[in-house]
Design a protein around this motif. Structure first.
Motif, short mmCIF file in Angstrom:
data_model
loop_
_atom_site.label_atom_id
_atom_site.label_comp_id
_atom_site.label_asym_id
_atom_site.label_seq_id
_atom_site.Cartn_x
_atom_site.Cartn_y
_atom_site.Cartn_z
N ILE A 70 0.85 -1.20 0.00
CA ILE A 70 0.00 0.00 0.00
C ILE A 70 0.89 1.24 0.00
O ILE A 70 0.69 2.16 -0.80
N PHE A 71 1.89 1.26 0.88
CA PHE A 71 2.79 2.41 0.92
C PHE A 71 3.59 2.56 -0.38
O PHE A 71 3.78 3.67 -0.87
N MET A 72 4.05 1.46 -0.95
CA MET A 72 4.85 1.57 -2.17
C MET A 72 4.00 2.03 -3.35
O MET A 72 4.45 2.84 -4.17
N LEU A 129 9.16 13.24 -1.45
CA LEU A 129 7.97 12.70 -0.77
C LEU A 129 7.82 11.21 -1.02
O LEU A 129 7.47 10.44 -0.11
N SER A 130 8.10 10.78 -2.23
CA SER A 130 8.02 9.37 -2.56
C SER A 130 9.06 8.56 -1.80
O SER A 130 8.79 7.45 -1.34
N TRP A 131 10.26 9.10 -1.64
CA TRP A 131 11.30 8.42 -0.85
C TRP A 131 10.86 8.27 0.60
O TRP A 131 11.11 7.23 1.21
N ALA A 132 10.23 9.29 1.14
CA ALA A 132 9.75 9.21 2.52
C ALA A 132 8.73 8.09 2.67
O ALA A 132 8.76 7.32 3.63
N LEU A 133 7.82 7.99 1.70
CA LEU A 133 6.83 6.90 1.73
C LEU A 133 7.51 5.54 1.54
O LEU A 133 7.13 4.55 2.18
N ALA A 134 8.51 5.50 0.68
CA ALA A 134 9.21 4.23 0.45
C ALA A 134 9.97 3.78 1.70
O ALA A 134 10.08 2.58 1.95
N LEU A 135 10.45 4.73 2.49
CA LEU A 135 11.11 4.36 3.74
C LEU A 135 10.12 3.64 4.66
O LEU A 135 10.46 2.61 5.26
N VAL A 136 8.91 4.15 4.75
CA VAL A 136 7.88 3.48 5.55
C VAL A 136 7.60 2.10 4.96
O VAL A 136 7.46 1.11 5.70
N GLU A 137 7.54 2.02 3.64
CA GLU A 137 7.30 0.73 2.98
C GLU A 137 8.37 -0.28 3.38
O GLU A 137 8.07 -1.43 3.68
N TYR A 138 9.63 0.14 3.38
CA TYR A 138 10.72 -0.77 3.76
C TYR A 138 10.60 -1.23 5.20
O TYR A 138 10.99 -2.36 5.51
N CYS A 139 10.05 -0.39 6.06
CA CYS A 139 9.87 -0.78 7.46
C CYS A 139 8.88 -1.92 7.61
O CYS A 139 8.87 -2.59 8.65
N PHE A 140 8.05 -2.15 6.62
CA PHE A 140 7.12 -3.29 6.62
C PHE A 140 7.64 -4.44 5.75
O PHE A 140 7.48 -5.60 6.10
N ALA A 141 8.25 -4.12 4.61
CA ALA A 141 8.69 -5.16 3.68
C ALA A 141 9.84 -5.99 4.24
O ALA A 141 9.85 -7.22 4.10
#
Length: 112
Positions: free
Chosen positions: A12-14, A36-48
């Motif tokens: 969802i975040f990615m 902004l996309s990198w910030a969202l991708a950082l959150v995505e990595y915290c789940f992936a």
């Protein structure tokens, strides 16, 4: 199924990170969109990353994790395309999804 739940949240975040700017964000400067996309991708990595570690520790192979992630990605993107981008899904989307589900079935076949 913590692996699947974490992969779902990460996707969802990615999806948002990659596509949010297509609807209403096209006027924003590209460097801003990238940050902004990198910030969202950082959150995505915290789940992936935990999803993959948990899945691998639970006996999933790397291939199984990747194929499961692709199926989840298509589901998440399909919902995003319809709900956010206003696109209509067609038989081609259903065919692509069926192929990925078939790939997942092959990856998980015979798994004990």
């Amino acid at each position: 199924m913590p692996t699947v739940a974490l992969l779902l949240v990460s996707n969802i975040f990615m999806t948002i990170a990659w596509y949010w700017h297509l609807k209403g964000g096209m006027a924003k400067p590209l460097p801003t969109v990238i940050l902004l996309s990198w910030a969202l991708a950082l959150v995505e990595y915290c789940f992936a990353v935990p999803a993959n570690r948990i899945g691998f520790a639970s006996g999933w192979s790397g291939g199984q994790l990747k194929v499961a992630q692709e199926v989840i990605t298509l589901l998440v993107f399909g919902a995003f395309a319809v709900l956010v981008l206003g696109e209509q899904l067609s038989w081609r989307h259903a065919g692509a999804f069926a192929c990925l589900v078939g790939a997942a079935a092959f990856m998980f076949a015979g798994r004990s």
